[in-house]
Scaffold this active site. Structure first.
Site, PDB file in Angstrom:
ATOM      1  N   HIS A 180      38.824  42.079  30.920  1.00 18.00           N
ATOM      2  CA  HIS A 180      37.939  40.966  31.285  1.00 18.00           C
ATOM      3  C   HIS A 180      36.497  41.453  31.450  1.00 18.00           C
ATOM      4  O   HIS A 180      36.264  42.648  31.678  1.00 18.00           O
ATOM      5  CB  HIS A 180      38.369  40.377  32.642  1.00 18.00           C
ATOM      6  CG  HIS A 180      39.672  39.667  32.642  1.00 18.00           C
ATOM      7  ND1 HIS A 180      40.633  39.886  33.602  1.00 18.00           N
ATOM      8  CD2 HIS A 180      40.181  38.725  31.818  1.00 18.00           C
ATOM      9  CE1 HIS A 180      41.670  39.104  33.367  1.00 18.00           C
ATOM     10  NE2 HIS A 180      41.423  38.395  32.288  1.00 18.00           N
ATOM     11  N   CYS A 276      40.391  40.168  41.546  1.00 16.26           N
ATOM     12  CA  CYS A 276      41.403  39.290  40.930  1.00 16.26           C
ATOM     13  C   CYS A 276      42.484  38.802  41.904  1.00 16.26           C
ATOM     14  O   CYS A 276      43.189  37.853  41.595  1.00 16.26           O
ATOM     15  CB  CYS A 276      42.024  39.957  39.722  1.00 16.26           C
ATOM     16  SG  CYS A 276      43.114  41.262  40.123  1.00 16.26           S
TER      17      CYS A 276
END
Ligand code: CIR
Length: 288
Positions: A180, A276
């Site tokens: 990401h 996250c």
């Protein structure tokens, strides 16, 4: 003139309040995590016991940052469901449910959506069936939004996000060779971005510098894994010194805010970053 002044005041308020949160939404680690989580490096062996210890310690750290932590139960069908950041993007009083980019993770967001609604958020969904997005690709700096165009997030996803958060400029950043955008760049404190040194980081950095609307201080680190930190309520949470090596000193000597370290290497084996495992929000209401 008055309108321009009002807009300026509003955006500076948003900037100031952007990293102040009342709640963190978390989700327990399922037992299926150790065996079945999606991993970029499939040779990594995960200890469930260590992962749970680290997850608990992370939760306690968030509580110490003056956050009320809402912990939703795990769902064994979704080994990656603890990575809640990927399922929703929340800015101010608006939330946008994403369309997750990995097939094993689709529908993970249902309980998070209910929780966000009960906290009083206006919750939108992405209206394009071609859109994909993981929240780990969305970096909000307080003034603008960067979206990693990665194996999980596409341009249709970016366009949906822009429609929901139309008050902010949204800029796409190509992401290759890492999971990401936020695997290689995050905000360490207001106006300060941390970035790794890999080819993936450097490509992202070049585009970010060309296209950003604001000026940021960039701190270049040796390891990509050092670049993911969590800036919350005036404090920065970073991975421990043993994990970060030289980068630890580099980060802490640049910070002008208090910092706290946590051990997170077991969750990182499944590409889990500090950002996250929680969705940080300023809740309009206080019930969930
Ligand atoms: C996945 O591949 O989807 C998970 N194993 C890791 C997701 C990490 N998400 C994040 O850092 N935002």
């Amino acid at each position: 003139m008055l309108l321009r002044q009002l807009c300026k005041t509003y955006s500076s308020m948003m900037g100031l309040r952007a990293f102040k949160y009342t709640h963190a939404i978390m989700r327990e680690l399922p037992n299926s995590f150790a065996e079945n989580a999606v991993k970029m490096d499939s040779s990594q062996q995960i200890s469930l016991t260590r992962a749970k210890e680290q997850w608990n310690n992370y939760r306690e750290t968030l509580e110490q940052c003056s956050l009320k932590v809402i912990t939703l139960p795990a769902d064994e069908k979704y080994p990656d469901c603890t990575f809640v950041e990927d399922v929703a993007v929340v800015i101010g009083q608006k939330a946008c449910m994403t369309r997750l980019g990995h097939p094993s993770r689709v529908n993970e967001g249902v309980p998070i959506q209910e929780c966000l609604r009960s906290l009083g958020f206006q919750v939108d969904e992405m209206d394009d069936p071609a859109a994909t997005m993981d929240g780990g690709d969305v970096l909000f700096t307080g003034k603008e939004i960067f979206v990693g165009l990665s194996s999980r997030t596409n341009k249709a996803g970016l366009d949906c996000l822009q429609r929901v958060f139309s008050d902010f400029p949204v800029t796409g950043i190509p992401v290759t060779g890492t999971l990401h955008l936020k695997s290689v760049v995050t905000m360490a404190q207001e106006g300060v971005l941390l970035m790794g040194s890999s080819a993936a980081s450097q490509t992202a950095l070049k585009v970010l510098q060309e296209k950003s609307r604001e000026q940021y201080q960039i701190i270049q680190l040796e390891k990509d894994r050092s670049a993911n930190v969590l800036f919350v309520n005036g404090q920065t949470i970073l991975k421990d010194q043993k994990d970060l090596g030289n980068d630890f000193k580099k980060i802490t000597s640049c910070l002008t805010v208090p910092w706290v370290e946590v051990t997170f290497d077991e969750l990182y084996k499944a590409d889990g970053c500090l950002t996250c495992c929680s969705i940080l929000v300023q809740a309009p209401k206080d019930t969930c």
